[in-house]
Design a protein around this motif. Structure first.
Motif, PDB file in Angstrom:
ATOM      1  N   GLY B  54       0.601  -1.090  -0.330  1.00 33.53           N
ATOM      2  CA  GLY B  54       0.047  -0.270   0.136  1.00 33.53           C
ATOM      3  C   GLY B  54       0.870   1.433   0.343  1.00 33.53           C
ATOM      4  N   GLY B  55       0.817   2.337   1.250  1.00 36.64           N
ATOM      5  CA  GLY B  55       1.136   3.492   1.367  1.00 36.64           C
ATOM      6  C   GLY B  55       2.878   3.078   1.324  1.00 36.64           C
ATOM      7  N   LEU B  56       3.064   2.303   2.105  1.00 37.34           N
ATOM      8  CA  LEU B  56       4.726   1.984   2.415  1.00 37.34           C
ATOM      9  C   LEU B  56       5.593   1.814   1.155  1.00 37.34           C
ATOM     10  N   ARG B  57       5.262   2.160  -0.112  1.00 33.15           N
ATOM     11  CA  ARG B  57       6.359   1.574  -1.005  1.00 33.15           C
ATOM     12  C   ARG B  57       8.147   2.007  -0.597  1.00 33.15           C
TER      13      ARG B  57
ATOM     14  N   GLN C  22     -12.134   3.925  23.296  1.00 32.27           N
ATOM     15  CA  GLN C  22     -10.951   2.614  23.381  1.00 32.27           C
ATOM     16  C   GLN C  22      -9.495   3.350  23.794  1.00 32.27           C
ATOM     17  N   ARG C  23      -8.973   2.747  24.045  1.00 32.03           N
ATOM     18  CA  ARG C  23      -7.020   3.242  24.779  1.00 32.03           C
ATOM     19  C   ARG C  23      -7.214   2.346  22.632  1.00 32.03           C
ATOM     20  N   PHE C  24      -6.818   1.315  22.014  1.00 33.60           N
ATOM     21  CA  PHE C  24      -7.161   0.983  20.942  1.00 33.60           C
ATOM     22  C   PHE C  24      -6.435   1.738  20.085  1.00 33.60           C
ATOM     23  N   PHE C  25      -8.025   2.860  19.970  1.00 32.74           N
ATOM     24  CA  PHE C  25      -7.801   3.395  18.715  1.00 32.74           C
ATOM     25  C   PHE C  25      -6.739   4.918  18.990  1.00 32.74           C
ATOM     26  N   ALA C  26      -6.755   5.530  20.350  1.00 39.76           N
ATOM     27  CA  ALA C  26      -5.640   6.483  20.877  1.00 39.76           C
ATOM     28  C   ALA C  26      -4.234   5.993  20.511  1.00 39.76           C
ATOM     29  N   PHE C  27      -3.874   5.070  20.652  1.00 38.06           N
ATOM     30  CA  PHE C  27      -2.596   4.107  20.733  1.00 38.06           C
ATOM     31  C   PHE C  27      -1.890   4.066  19.136  1.00 38.06           C
ATOM     32  N   LEU C  28      -3.249   3.520  18.327  1.00 36.78           N
ATOM     33  CA  LEU C  28      -2.431   3.666  16.253  1.00 36.78           C
ATOM     34  C   LEU C  28      -2.640   4.736  16.148  1.00 36.78           C
ATOM     35  N   LEU C  29      -3.468   5.753  17.205  1.00 36.61           N
ATOM     36  CA  LEU C  29      -3.615   7.627  16.192  1.00 36.61           C
ATOM     37  C   LEU C  29      -1.661   8.287  16.210  1.00 36.61           C
ATOM     38  N   VAL C  30      -1.610   7.710  17.492  1.00 35.40           N
ATOM     39  CA  VAL C  30      -0.571   7.837  17.599  1.00 35.40           C
ATOM     40  C   VAL C  30       0.478   7.757  17.187  1.00 35.40           C
ATOM     41  N   LEU C  31       0.879   6.177  16.901  1.00 38.44           N
ATOM     42  CA  LEU C  31       1.894   5.474  16.430  1.00 38.44           C
ATOM     43  C   LEU C  31       1.229   5.992  14.725  1.00 38.44           C
ATOM     44  N   SER C  32      -0.138   6.119  14.531  1.00 40.18           N
ATOM     45  CA  SER C  32       0.482   6.461  12.920  1.00 40.18           C
ATOM     46  C   SER C  32       0.715   8.078  13.271  1.00 40.18           C
ATOM     47  N   ALA C  33       0.962   8.915  14.090  1.00 38.38           N
ATOM     48  CA  ALA C  33       1.241  10.125  13.876  1.00 38.38           C
ATOM     49  C   ALA C  33       3.065  10.554  13.693  1.00 38.38           C
ATOM     50  N   VAL C  37       5.626  12.184  11.746  1.00 42.12           N
ATOM     51  CA  VAL C  37       6.661  13.824  12.540  1.00 42.12           C
ATOM     52  C   VAL C  37       7.907  12.814  11.804  1.00 42.12           C
ATOM     53  N   SER C  38       7.799  11.578  12.312  1.00 45.32           N
ATOM     54  CA  SER C  38       9.360  11.152  12.347  1.00 45.32           C
ATOM     55  C   SER C  38       9.985  10.958  10.579  1.00 45.32           C
ATOM     56  N   SER C  39       9.341  11.431   9.995  1.00 46.52           N
ATOM     57  CA  SER C  39       9.286  11.065   8.299  1.00 46.52           C
ATOM     58  C   SER C  39      10.549  12.249   8.286  1.00 46.52           C
ATOM     59  N   VAL C  40      10.611  13.712   8.821  1.00 50.51           N
ATOM     60  CA  VAL C  40      11.441  14.420   8.691  1.00 50.51           C
ATOM     61  C   VAL C  40      12.980  14.061   9.085  1.00 50.51           C
ATOM     62  N   SER C  41      12.866  13.837  10.266  1.00 46.63           N
ATOM     63  CA  SER C  41      14.277  13.311  10.674  1.00 46.63           C
ATOM     64  C   SER C  41      14.604  12.088  10.319  1.00 46.63           C
ATOM     65  N   LEU C  42      13.646  11.332   9.766  1.00 46.17           N
ATOM     66  CA  LEU C  42      14.873  10.097   8.680  1.00 46.17           C
ATOM     67  C   LEU C  42      14.797  10.398   7.241  1.00 46.17           C
ATOM     68  N   PHE C  58       4.902   8.517   4.208  1.00 40.60           N
ATOM     69  CA  PHE C  58       5.420   7.855   5.598  1.00 40.60           C
ATOM     70  C   PHE C  58       3.475   7.851   5.980  1.00 40.60           C
ATOM     71  N   ALA C  59       2.794   9.016   5.905  1.00 38.75           N
ATOM     72  CA  ALA C  59       1.792   9.063   5.940  1.00 38.75           C
ATOM     73  C   ALA C  59       0.865   7.902   5.401  1.00 38.75           C
ATOM     74  N   PHE C  60       1.454   8.040   3.961  1.00 35.49           N
ATOM     75  CA  PHE C  60       0.146   6.821   3.780  1.00 35.49           C
ATOM     76  C   PHE C  60      -0.104   5.857   4.261  1.00 35.49           C
ATOM     77  N   GLY C  61       1.595   5.055   4.197  1.00 34.26           N
ATOM     78  CA  GLY C  61       1.749   3.988   5.066  1.00 34.26           C
ATOM     79  C   GLY C  61       1.057   3.653   6.726  1.00 34.26           C
ATOM     80  N   GLY C  62       0.998   5.174   7.321  1.00 31.51           N
ATOM     81  CA  GLY C  62      -0.112   5.093   8.399  1.00 31.51           C
ATOM     82  C   GLY C  62      -0.907   4.905   8.336  1.00 31.51           C
ATOM     83  N   MET C  63      -1.963   5.670   7.832  1.00 32.83           N
ATOM     84  CA  MET C  63      -3.213   5.350   6.940  1.00 32.83           C
ATOM     85  C   MET C  63      -3.354   3.676   6.364  1.00 32.83           C
ATOM     86  N   PHE C  64      -2.580   3.373   5.648  1.00 28.77           N
ATOM     87  CA  PHE C  64      -3.032   1.946   5.041  1.00 28.77           C
ATOM     88  C   PHE C  64      -2.799   0.734   5.740  1.00 28.77           C
ATOM     89  N   LEU C  65      -1.622   0.735   6.986  1.00 29.57           N
ATOM     90  CA  LEU C  65      -1.364  -0.380   7.802  1.00 29.57           C
ATOM     91  C   LEU C  65      -2.617  -0.661   9.221  1.00 29.57           C
TER      92      LEU C  65
END
Lengths: 285, 256, 278
Positions: B54-57, C22-33, C37-42, C58-65
């Motif tokens: 998906g988006g992580l390519r 649900q904590r699960f939602f908050a966890f995944l949201l924070v992880l994606s965020a 954000v880390s994409s800039v430093s990487l 990175f955002a595409f991947g986060g949204m997807f995964l």
């Protein structure tokens, strides 16, 4: 279908298919029952006798294999029938993050209470369930008794004609149990029909007008509480005045011991005793 | 009227959705270069990877590239090539992956092959030459792929020209690549000279001069980067070809 | 009709409130965020892609995964929680049809997925905009063309991802309606998502002429009709970084395709749930 009955069950049978080979388990066997309006009706039976299954079929949660059921003159499992019915399940569970008031509001809207009448209906049901003070707290903070009472509130918020309560006092202390008993009486006074499933036979005996006992999917007994509990082949003799001959003999016999016969009546056994005589034992045992 | 089963209706809805998705897929697939590659069919593993990621390519492409370095260090041709090509498949619009894959295949693999066969002392010169030529052709094929997927990137064309020049020793082929580079959207200033030089060295001196002159008069004269150097080379060509004065490029005011 | 909408909307509202807590939602949201954000430093890991593409990926991947995981697990969990806690008993004893109940659960879940997608998309937009401004300054200094990204393309992509997650949620709901356990639903749902991501291979195979057997072609045809092509929603690169490469009509056709699948899966889920004994 009988329009004078709150619930009319005719020839109800329910089979479950169990396991890979689909073996039939008959949970309800040709049950016919009339529950009159405006009364408190106790539905009793050991665990696994089919009373919960019967209630679920009445409420349209599971389909019957055969037979018919009507609620207040309408076929059951219709929206119209459910609109006139309130239900409190056994060991109720509600969303913990909701307050008591929010839960009752939610149930009121689902039950078709118009938006402009919701607040009034909610407050009325909270008051009847004696939950007005605790209604602003999250349900997660409630005790068992409070859960049962808020459950009752959500069941009656839309002012149903028929209220079905499944084990409303299970796990509740005697004080809470008595409070629920008073609520049931209050609902009866308003003309509602209450169907009560319970294992607390003492409470059922006190509160119910009629009872039905089920065992292994079949109805074994149904009638007014007073009638079913009376033992007509036995007599209780209160020694006061007897027929002349017997009395004389008894009196003479008792007088010889210094006693006085005050009355002769039919003896009454307890509901618990009757229950034990009729049923063959719990399937859980 | 016979009532249609709701299950039939719902199933038909699903089949209809599936049929329509063919149309929508055709509309978008061309816009996704990772998906619309013609050569993806034989590399089903790449297709699966593309599908799942998906988006992580881009990120996975970078990680795959880094991993390929490990195989490069080990001189593992098969592993290195597979990972490099996977990186290209995952991000076909990246010039970097195509260019460096072409370099590795066109230059490095030939040497690894020779070393594998026993080294330069053992392998006969004509066989060495054959190996260099074979891998150079493979490298050029990769560069061609890269040009197609990057929309004609001039850097890859220049690299292809260099490979043709150095390994295939085919100046005409190199010139063709350099000429294509001069027609790209962004052209490095030295591409014109490289094209003219290789044409000249291939024996097409007159053609080289004519072409170079046309380019200089049309595009390069105004370019501060190379205009003086290019003119110097054109003057050399004019001298070599003994071009009459009146036919030469007019003297520029800034010319020494 | 009004009463139906009211009941459905109340189920959706409570489902949304339950899910968002649900904590699960908050966890995944924070992880994606964090991932965005880390994409800039990487950026040092960027091997010559356009830098904006690297950051956007990175955002595409986060949204997807993470979006897929959220849609799968949360939909199944919210459904089975009602069954296992027996709140479904209480609710379905009211004049609430099973279709209204299921639709309400879906809409509440989809709304939460919308919060997730649009939050990440917004963050991605901020990061991209910020980096673009820096690159514009650099480009002006070096005389190069500054990169840019399309805000409307980003918004379109967010809508497509939301729709894709809706299709996933509807599929999972359909499985839940017949499954007996949460674990089974998650496993089958995960397989369905993977199949959906790979379904494009079957469609490609059908589009190209081949000498495959009738059986193979029939299987490919069935799979291409029944399994949704989730790959068609992954056009973020093009929409955000090269919007002229894709027409508006093509994007709309993907939206329509997603809506068709959504309706079809919800219809099947509703029919299956009607037969379920609570």
């Amino acid at each position: 279908m009988s329009t004078s009955s709150a619930i009319s069950v005719q020839g109800l049978t329910k089979d479950f298919r169990v396991g890979l080979r689909g073996i039939k388990l008959r949970a309800v066997d040709n049950l016919s029952l009339e529950i009159p309006r405006g009364q408190v009706f106790g539905l009793l039976g050991p665990n696994g006798c089919g009373k919960s299954t019967t209630l679920k079929i009445v409420l349209g949660l599971i389909p019957a294999t055969s037979g018919s059921i009507s609620i207040l003159g309408s076929p059951s499992a219709t929206s119209e029938a459910r609109q006139r019915t309130g239900f409190l399940p056994e060991a109720p569970y509600f969303h913990k993050f909701l307050t008591g008031r929010e839960l009752v509001q939610y149930c009121a809207r689902l039950s078709g209470v118009p938006a402009e009448k919701v607040n009034e209906a909610v407050e009325a049901s909270l008051e009847l369930a004696a939950m007005t003070e605790a209604a602003s707290r999250p349900i997660g903070t409630y005790s068992k008794g409070m859960l049962q009472r808020i459950g009752l509130a959500q069941a009656i918020v839309h002012d149903p004609e028929l209220v079905i309560l499944d084990e409303p006092t299970a796990g509740v202390d005697p004080v809470g149990s008595a409070a629920i008993g008073r609520m049931i009486n209050a609902m009866r006074a308003k003309g509602k029909t209450i169907v009560l499933c319970s294992h607390l036979l003492g409470q059922v005996e006190q509160v119910c007008d009629r009872v039905a006992i089920m065992d292994r999917g079949r109805l074994v007994l149904e009638g007014r509480v007073d009638e079913v509990l009376a033992q007509r082949d036995r007599h209780v003799i209160t020694v006061a005045d007897l027929t002349p001959q017997a009395r004389q003999a008894a009196e003479a016999a008792l007088a010889a011991h210094g006693a006085t016969v005050t009355s002769i009546t039919h003896p009454r056994r307890s509901l618990e005793d009757l229950f034990r005589e009729l049923v063959t034992g719990s399937r859980d045992a | 009227m016979h009532r249609v089963s709701p299950w039939v209706v719902a199933s038909l809805l699903l089949l209809g959705a599936g049929a329509y998705s063919e149309t929508s897929w055709k509309g978008v697939r061309q816009a996704v270069p990772e998906i619309s590659r013609k050569d993806l069919e034989p590399t089903l593993g790449q297709g699966v990877l593309l599908g799942i990621l998906g988006g992580l390519r881009t990120v996975v492409a970078d990680a795959t590239w880094l991993r390929s370095y490990v195989f490069w260090e080990r001189r593992d041709r098969a592993g290195c090539e597979a990972l490099m090509k996977t990186a290209c498949a995952l991000d076909p619009r990246s010039r970097f992956f195509w260019e460096n894959t072409g370099y590795a295949v066109g230059y490095d693999f030939a040497h690894w092959e020779i070393r594998r066969r026993g080294g330069y002392a053992k392998v006969a010169p004509d066989i060495q030459e054959g190996i260099f030529r074979r891998y150079a052709q493979l490298g050029l094929a990769i560069f061609e792929d890269g040009v197609e997927h990057t929309g004609g990137n001039s850097g890859i064309l220049i690299s292809a020209g260099q490979l043709a020049e150095i390994k295939l020793k085919d100046n005409l082929l190199a010139a063709a690549y350099y000429r294509r580079a001069t027609q790209a959207k962004t052209v490095p200033w030295f591409a014109y000279f490289m094209c003219a030089r290789t044409m000249w060295e291939a024996g097409q001196k007159k053609e080289a001069y004519e072409w170079y002159r046309t380019q200089w008069l049309g595009k390069l004269k105004k370019d501060e980067d190379g205009a003086p150097d290019d003119l110097e080379r054109l003057r050399f060509m004019e001298d070599e070809l003994k071009v009459p004065v009146q036919l030469r490029i007019p003297r520029q005011t800034w010319e020494k | 009709m009004n009463a139906r909408l009211t009941r459905t909307s109340w189920i959706a509202r409570i489902t949304f409130l339950e899910a968002i807590r649900q904590r699960f939602f908050a966890f995944l949201l924070v992880l994606s965020a964090v991932m965005v954000v880390s994409s800039v430093s990487l950026r040092f890991m960027d091997f010559g892609h356009s830098e904006l593409k690297f950051v956007a990926d990175f955002a595409f991947g986060g949204m997807f995964l993470f979006g897929s995981v959220l849609a799968l697990v949360m939909t199944a969990q919210l459904f089975f929680a009602e069954i296992e806690n027996r709140t479904a008993l209480t609710l379905l004893a009211k004049p609430l049809s099973r279709t209204e109940f299921l639709l309400g659960k879906f809409l509440g879940t989809w709304a939460v997925l919308g919060v997730f997608v649009f939050s990440i998309a917004f963050l991605q937009g901020v990061i991209l905009w910020s980096r673009t401004q820096e690159l514009i300054v650099l480009a002006a200094e070096t005389g190069r063309v500054a990169p840019d990204f399309s805000v409307s393309g980003l918004a379109s992509f967010a809508v497509l991802q939301w729709l894709r997650l809706g299709v996933v949620a509807a599929m999972v709901l359909m499985v839940s309606a017949v499954a007996r356990t949460f674990l089974f639903t998650v496993i089958v749902g995960a397989m369905a998502i993977v199949a959906g991501q790979l379904q494009w291979l079957a469609q490609e195979a059908l589009l190209k002429p081949s000498d495959a057997s009738v059986v193979t072609k029939s299987l490919l045809w069935i799979s291409s009709r029944v399994i949704p092509n989730l790959q068609q929603f992954n056009i973020g690169d093009t929409l955000v970084l090269d919007p002229t490469a894709i027409s508006g009509a093509a994007v709309w056709s993907v939206v329509l395709s997603g809506l068709f699948y959504l309706v079809a899966f919800l219809a099947l889920a509703s029919l299956a749930f009607r037969r379920r004994e609570i």
